[in-house]
Design a protein around this motif. Structure first.
Motif, mmCIF file in Angstrom:
data_model
loop_
_atom_site.group_PDB
_atom_site.id
_atom_site.type_symbol
_atom_site.label_atom_id
_atom_site.label_comp_id
_atom_site.label_asym_id
_atom_site.label_seq_id
_atom_site.Cartn_x
_atom_site.Cartn_y
_atom_site.Cartn_z
ATOM 1 N N THR A 231 0.809 -1.216 0.000
ATOM 2 C CA THR A 231 0.000 0.000 0.000
ATOM 3 C C THR A 231 0.842 1.266 0.000
ATOM 4 N N ALA A 232 2.134 1.136 -0.282
ATOM 5 C CA ALA A 232 3.048 2.272 -0.308
ATOM 6 C C ALA A 232 3.432 2.581 -1.753
ATOM 7 N N ALA A 233 3.241 3.807 -2.162
ATOM 8 C CA ALA A 233 3.518 4.211 -3.545
ATOM 9 C C ALA A 233 5.026 4.398 -3.723
ATOM 10 N N SER A 234 5.690 3.308 -4.098
ATOM 11 C CA SER A 234 7.143 3.299 -4.235
ATOM 12 C C SER A 234 7.532 2.351 -5.352
ATOM 13 N N ALA A 235 8.695 2.560 -5.920
ATOM 14 C CA ALA A 235 9.197 1.682 -6.983
ATOM 15 C C ALA A 235 10.256 0.713 -6.476
ATOM 16 N N ARG A 236 10.476 0.640 -5.177
ATOM 17 C CA ARG A 236 11.549 -0.210 -4.646
ATOM 18 C C ARG A 236 11.080 -1.653 -4.466
ATOM 19 N N SER A 237 10.791 -2.271 -5.587
ATOM 20 C CA SER A 237 10.430 -3.691 -5.606
ATOM 21 C C SER A 237 11.141 -4.342 -6.790
ATOM 22 N N TRP A 238 11.260 -5.675 -6.748
ATOM 23 C CA TRP A 238 11.949 -6.378 -7.830
ATOM 24 C C TRP A 238 11.287 -6.121 -9.173
ATOM 25 N N THR A 241 12.147 -2.697 -10.613
ATOM 26 C CA THR A 241 13.555 -2.333 -10.769
ATOM 27 C C THR A 241 14.327 -3.268 -11.700
ATOM 28 N N SER A 242 13.923 -4.543 -11.790
ATOM 29 C CA SER A 242 14.726 -5.523 -12.527
ATOM 30 C C SER A 242 14.568 -5.440 -14.035
ATOM 31 N N GLN A 243 13.465 -4.867 -14.509
ATOM 32 C CA GLN A 243 13.146 -4.775 -15.939
ATOM 33 C C GLN A 243 12.894 -6.139 -16.577
ATOM 34 N N GLU A 244 12.607 -7.153 -15.750
ATOM 35 C CA GLU A 244 12.408 -8.508 -16.279
ATOM 36 C C GLU A 244 10.966 -8.779 -16.691
ATOM 37 N N ASN A 245 10.004 -8.208 -15.987
ATOM 38 C CA ASN A 245 8.594 -8.428 -16.296
ATOM 39 C C ASN A 245 8.054 -7.182 -16.983
ATOM 40 N N LYS A 246 7.776 -7.300 -18.273
ATOM 41 C CA LYS A 246 7.395 -6.140 -19.078
ATOM 42 C C LYS A 246 6.005 -5.615 -18.730
ATOM 43 N N ALA A 247 5.263 -6.329 -17.879
ATOM 44 C CA ALA A 247 3.944 -5.848 -17.470
ATOM 45 C C ALA A 247 4.055 -4.665 -16.512
ATOM 46 N N TYR A 248 5.245 -4.486 -15.905
ATOM 47 C CA TYR A 248 5.433 -3.420 -14.922
ATOM 48 C C TYR A 248 6.308 -2.309 -15.490
ATOM 49 N N PRO A 249 5.978 -1.048 -15.198
ATOM 50 C CA PRO A 249 6.922 0.029 -15.502
ATOM 51 C C PRO A 249 8.145 -0.120 -14.607
ATOM 52 N N THR A 250 9.303 0.236 -15.131
ATOM 53 C CA THR A 250 10.524 0.058 -14.347
ATOM 54 C C THR A 250 11.332 1.344 -14.287
ATOM 55 N N TYR A 251 12.166 1.433 -13.265
ATOM 56 C CA TYR A 251 12.936 2.636 -12.983
ATOM 57 C C TYR A 251 14.393 2.222 -12.790
ATOM 58 N N PRO A 252 15.216 2.413 -13.815
ATOM 59 C CA PRO A 252 16.581 1.863 -13.805
ATOM 60 C C PRO A 252 17.503 2.476 -12.757
ATOM 61 N N ASP A 253 17.086 3.579 -12.103
ATOM 62 C CA ASP A 253 17.929 4.188 -11.080
ATOM 63 C C ASP A 253 17.607 3.671 -9.685
ATOM 64 N N GLU A 254 16.608 2.777 -9.560
ATOM 65 C CA GLU A 254 16.186 2.280 -8.253
ATOM 66 C C GLU A 254 16.771 0.892 -7.973
ATOM 67 N N ASP A 255 16.967 0.603 -6.692
ATOM 68 C CA ASP A 255 17.385 -0.718 -6.247
ATOM 69 C C ASP A 255 16.407 -1.239 -5.206
ATOM 70 N N LEU A 266 27.084 -3.896 -2.606
ATOM 71 C CA LEU A 266 26.524 -4.120 -3.931
ATOM 72 C C LEU A 266 25.051 -3.783 -3.893
ATOM 73 N N ALA A 267 24.596 -2.934 -4.808
ATOM 74 C CA ALA A 267 23.188 -2.594 -4.937
ATOM 75 C C ALA A 267 22.598 -3.413 -6.084
ATOM 76 N N VAL A 268 21.447 -4.015 -5.844
ATOM 77 C CA VAL A 268 20.806 -4.900 -6.812
ATOM 78 C C VAL A 268 19.392 -4.388 -7.079
ATOM 79 N N PRO A 269 18.980 -4.256 -8.368
ATOM 80 C CA PRO A 269 19.600 -4.828 -9.558
ATOM 81 C C PRO A 269 20.454 -3.885 -10.404
#
Length: 354
Positions: A231-238, A241-255, A266-269
């Motif tokens: 319920t938190a409006a954030s992009a800090r989820s796999w 951030t991973s860009q693996e599931n094209k159904a989700y918008p992704t943010y390449p600067d987030e881990d 090491l910051a992932v991904p």
């Protein structure tokens, strides 16, 4: 090489994703769909494959080389046992079973029969995860000290309106989402031996939790903290951030994970590395050497299917075994228990097995 014939049981969202991957594979072919629902007929027609109402009917009429079980959680044990009894290798979607007791029964049967059962924790096949694990195993971070993780995202109201059970116990992010994170953390940092948690439902007010703060102790002595919320409006989820599931918008600067050791982090991904070059220069007053670990991206569902084909042919052991699936479920249930009881719960494999 002859293509393996793969049947998919369960024509829901994840089942259809498996069907699509199988249809695009060079090493296997989609041979059948198993699903008793009327809606499955259209999917079988579109795929050009026969539809069977049960696994028994499939095995009697059109025995495949392997079965992907993408059926509801409460049917996992029944359907996996049916595949084991028929001697047909299976890829069983996570969770391995709805309860630890059922999962233990399945593990015992796999051990007794020597059956080939791969548990569908698809992130285990992610090249990002493989590269992160390699960096850690190479010792570039030194001795692991801490991991900070998050799966913080916002599920829309419609998600809960579509299925009333998601508002109730068992429908929250601990049992629905955290099991993914547990396997990732175990891959990167080793066995989790104790958990502690606080949960809250203050935002939505449903009986089930919407936010959880989790503490973890690893067998190595490293500690972890994990923030989980749907319920938190954030992009800090796999997913975001991973860009693996094209159904989700992704943010390449987030881990969503940061793993820290005595020589660096090491910051992932994003795979951003901050390390000290020399042992004697380690200090918070000294600058880090900053770099990015090279890695590739690929569809983990596709890679999981290719691995399953090798398991079917006897060329590989399951990357995620039934025993792995059991331990992931144990830890996830322990987090729910810890949040409810307000105490530390021991999750060492030896203690849990006893």
């Amino acid at each position: 090489m002859t293509r393996t014939r793969i049947a998919v049981a369960g024509a829901g969202y994840i089942g259809r994703a498996h069907m699509s991957v199988a249809q695009q594979s060079d090493s296997c072919t989609l041979s059948a769909i198993v699903d008793p629902s009327p809606a499955a007929e259209a999917h079988a027609t579109a795929a050009g494959v026969p539809l069977y109402r049960s696994l028994g009917e499939l095995f009697d009429k059109d025995r495949p080389d392997g079965v992907i079980l993408a059926t509801p959680n409460q049917l996992h044990l029944e359907h996996a046992l049916a595949c084991l009894a028929a001697g047909v290798p299976a890829l069983l979607e996570k969770p391995i079973a709805p309860t630890v007791e059922e999962a233990e029964r399945l593990v015992q049967e796999v051990d007794r029969t020597g059956s080939r059962l791969l548990i569908g924790h698809h992130r285990a096949h992610s090249p990002i995860m493989a590269r992160a694990r390699q960096v850690i195993e190479e010792g570039r971070l030194g001795k692991l000290v801490a991991v900070m993780g998050s799966a913080v995202f916002f599920k829309p109201d419609q998600y809960f309106a579509d299925a009333e059970w998601r508002r109730k116990a068992g429908g929250g992010p601990i049992l629905l989402n955290m099991i993914h994170e547990v396997h990732n953390l175990r891959m990167l940092c080793g066995d989790i031996v104790a958990v502690q948690a606080f949960s809250s439902h203050a935002t939505r007010g449903f009986p089930v939790e919407d936010t959880v703060a989790i503490n973890l102790r690893f067998a190595s002595g490293a500690l972890g903290s994990f923030m989980l919320s749907d319920t938190a409006a954030s992009a800090r989820s796999w997913e975001q951030t991973s860009q693996e599931n094209k159904a989700y918008p992704t943010y390449p600067d987030e881990d969503c994970y940061v793993i820290a050791g005595t020589f660096g982090s090491l910051a992932v991904p994003t795979m951003r590395l901050k390390t000290y070059g020399k042992a004697e220069d380690r200090s918070w007053w000294k600058p880090f050497e900053v770099s990015v670990a090279a890695m590739t991206r690929d569809d983990p569902l596709r890679l999981q299917l290719e691995h399953f084909n090798r398991v079917i042919r006897g060329e590989a052991e399951p990357l995620v075994s039934a025993r792995d699936g059991l331990q992931n479920l144990r830890i996830t249930e322990a987090i729910a228990q810890a949040a409810m009881a307000g105490k530390i719960v021991d999750t060492t494999p030896e203690t849990a097995a006893a």
